[in-house]
Write an enzyme that holds these catalytic residues in place. Structure first.
Site, PDB file in Angstrom:
ATOM      1  N   HIS A 191      24.440  41.443  62.273  1.00 31.61           N
ATOM      2  CA  HIS A 191      23.305  40.550  62.496  1.00 31.61           C
ATOM      3  C   HIS A 191      23.213  39.476  61.420  1.00 31.61           C
ATOM      4  CE1 HIS A 191      21.549  43.034  65.785  1.00 31.61           C
ATOM      5  NE2 HIS A 191      22.337  43.934  65.213  1.00 31.61           N
TER       6      HIS A 191
ATOM      7  N   LYS B   1      33.359  36.925  28.942  1.00 34.62           N
ATOM      8  CA  LYS B   1      32.899  37.670  27.767  1.00 34.62           C
ATOM      9  C   LYS B   1      33.015  36.812  26.509  1.00 34.62           C
ATOM     10  CE  LYS B   1      34.290  42.244  29.425  1.00 34.62           C
ATOM     11  NZ  LYS B   1      35.269  43.309  29.256  1.00 34.62           N
TER      12      LYS B   1
ATOM     13  N   GLU C 116      40.211  43.610  40.883  1.00 36.89           N
ATOM     14  CA  GLU C 116      40.727  43.534  39.511  1.00 36.89           C
ATOM     15  C   GLU C 116      42.223  43.826  39.454  1.00 36.89           C
ATOM     16  OE1 GLU C 116      38.590  45.928  36.686  1.00 36.89           O
ATOM     17  OE2 GLU C 116      37.018  44.423  36.475  1.00 36.89           O
TER      18      GLU C 116
HETATM   19  O1  PA5 Z   1      38.660  48.526  35.334  1.00 35.89           O
HETATM   20  C1  PA5 Z   1      38.284  48.299  34.202  1.00 35.89           C
HETATM   21  O2  PA5 Z   1      38.890  48.766  33.222  1.00 35.89           O
HETATM   22  C2  PA5 Z   1      36.998  47.527  33.898  1.00 35.89           C
HETATM   23  O3  PA5 Z   1      36.465  46.886  34.974  1.00 35.89           O
HETATM   24  C3  PA5 Z   1      35.957  48.467  33.299  1.00 35.89           C
HETATM   25  O4  PA5 Z   1      35.702  49.485  34.210  1.00 35.89           O
HETATM   26  C4  PA5 Z   1      34.646  47.788  32.954  1.00 35.89           C
HETATM   27  O5  PA5 Z   1      34.854  46.568  32.347  1.00 35.89           O
HETATM   28  C5  PA5 Z   1      33.839  48.680  32.012  1.00 35.89           C
HETATM   29  O6  PA5 Z   1      34.542  48.869  30.800  1.00 35.89           O
HETATM   30  P1  PA5 Z   1      34.173  49.968  29.756  1.00 35.89           P
HETATM   31  O7  PA5 Z   1      34.259  51.314  30.415  1.00 35.89           O
HETATM   32  O8  PA5 Z   1      35.167  49.815  28.666  1.00 35.89           O
HETATM   33  O9  PA5 Z   1      32.753  49.707  29.281  1.00 35.89           O
END
Ligand code: PA5
Length: 439
Positions: A306, A421, A285
């Site tokens: 494996h 989303k 990310e």
């Molecule tokens: O790194 C990030 O901010 C995202 O990947 C969140 O961890 C993930 O989308 C979960 O979001 P939230 O804690 O708002 O539910």
């Protein structure tokens, strides 16, 4: 040895020490930007000084964890991405591998990290006969997966304990001021823990997001933070000849520029599998944007030798490996002697099983680098305990920040995650309610 050391001998055919040191001006600039809390995404740099601040929260986290342990057989942790991967990584790495069948500590069960109806229906079957509590974790407070799981599991909790009783068993970890979950938690008077505004999901493992579930699982969260604090101090020096974290960021940048598009994080302990998952989110990310970035993949050896071993050895030369080498296992087992030696393993009798694992590591390193021509970085740590894991979490967070800056991206946003989303939301709003039998 304390902390994490990077060895680059397995990359000698790909770069030399001078190539790493040539990146010193860029690394120094990235370091200075972090220290001055400047640069793209600088409003999300709270993780840099977090370990110290988190120590102050420990008494409260411990007290709540003890309360949960006293009243519950299980804590259901509901969250996705950065809201569950860190605690899961910690629990899998440090708790007994079969803790669900062993010991009296409360079990930590994860939910809301997928949309599988079967998974959640099966979970309800199990929870039916257990005393349980819920830790709902969502920074934004509006993520679909955990929100739906929370509604479903809270419904069971309320049927078991009544609305009033259920309220006392719900712990919400969320933004300190805003979001649907914050509003709900305040109106229902749940116990809450704040996720600091300046810390993004994937950098939140050392906040209550990671620490509360780990404390309920009986882990030494103080040692975890102490390891992170040590890393915070050790990794202040921008000098590439001594800072393993920055050397790692520089080495992966060099390999990326040589066309290695995939980094395979390898461990030899299945206990580290979820650490690898956490790492995949952190780097994936943070760096995968604007058409740039290494694809972060992971494997557990020797298991995956494996399955993936053939490709790594002889397939397309698109990847490099980063191996996490743990010197001392949490536990070792001696291989017994047998009179008949039918399996012809007596030559190993009296040796530890970890000796065999170490030979697998050394043999694979040689095969992959010398014969397979796959570059290998090795991150060595003394043992897999809470202190070292805390060190490793911080090490990776800082490496990711510097690596993202070297790549020229903002390591703290994730604009691409919104695309699915948006489409899902259009489909959901345009659809009739599903007729799930088990609901
Ligand atoms: O790194 C990030 O901010 C995202 O990947 C969140 O961890 C993930 O989308 C979960 O979001 P939230 O804690 O708002 O539910």
């Amino acid at each position: 040895m304390k902390g994490v050391i990077l060895e680059t001998a397995g990359c000698k055919d790909f770069f030399r020490e001078e190539d790493i040191l040539a990146l010193q001006p860029d690394v120094t600039a990235a370091h200075a930007m972090l220290a001055a809390k400047q640069g793209p995404g600088s409003e999300y740099l709270g993780w840099l000084d977090l370990p110290d601040a988190a120590m102050a929260q420990l008494p409260e986290i411990r007290k709540v964890a003890e309360g949960i342990q006293a009243t519950s057989d299980a804590l259901v942790v509901i969250g996705i991405g950065g809201s569950y991967l860190g605690s899961r990584a910690g629990i899998e790495a440090l708790a007994h591998s079969f803790s669900n069948f062993q010991g009296n500590a409360a079990k930590v069960i994860f939910a809301g990290h997928n949309l599988s109806s079967s998974y959640h229906a099966d979970l309800l079957d199990v929870l039916q006969d257990m005393d349980f509590s819920i830790n709902i974790i969502s920074k934004s407070g509006k993520t679909t997966e955990p929100a739906i799981a929370f509604r479903i599991i809270r419904d069971l909790l309320e049927r078991k304990y009544g609305r009033e009783g259920a309220r006392k068993r719900i712990y919400a970890t969320t933004d300190p001021h805003k979001g649907v979950l914050r509003a709900l938690a305040e109106s229902e008077e749940y116990t809450t823990f704040p996720i600091p505004e300046d810390i993004g999901g994937r950098y939140s493992v050392l906040t209550a997001v990671g620490l509360l579930p780990m404390a309920v699982a009986g882990l030494d969260i103080e040692a975890l933070l102490a390891g992170a604090i040590q890393a915070q101090g050790d990794l202040q020096n921008p000098d590439l000849s001594v800072n393993s974290c920055y050397r790692y960021a520089a080495a992966r940048n060099i390999l990326y520029r040589q066309g290695k598009a995939v980094e395979l994080l390898v461990c030899y302990q299945p206990e580290l599998q979820y650490f690898c998952e956490w790492w995949k989110q952190l780097f994936g990310e943070s760096e995968g944007k604007e058409g740039k970035g290494l694809f972060p993949a992971a494997a557990v050896f020797s298991t995956d030798l494996h399955s993936l071993g053939q490709f790594i050895q002889e397939g397309a030369k698109l990847l490099f490996e980063t191996v996490i080498k743990v010197i001392k296992p949490r536990r070792d087992l001696l291989i017994p002697h047998e009179l008949e030696d039918a399996d012809q393993l007596n030559y190993l009798a009296g040796k530890g099983m970890d000796f065999v694992n170490d030979c697998a590591f050394r043999g694979t390193l040689k095969a992959h680098t010398e014969e397979g021509k796959v570059p290998n970085l090795v991150l060595t740590m003394d043992s897999l305990d809470a202190w070292n894991l805390g060190y490793l979490f911080y090490f990776m967070e800082k490496a990711c920040a510097v690596s993202g800056t070297l790549l020229g991206v903002n390591p703290y946003d994730q604009p691409g995650v919104e695309a699915y989303k948006k489409n899902m939301s259009i489909l959901l709003k345009g659809s009739a309610p599903p007729a799930g039998k088990d609901l």
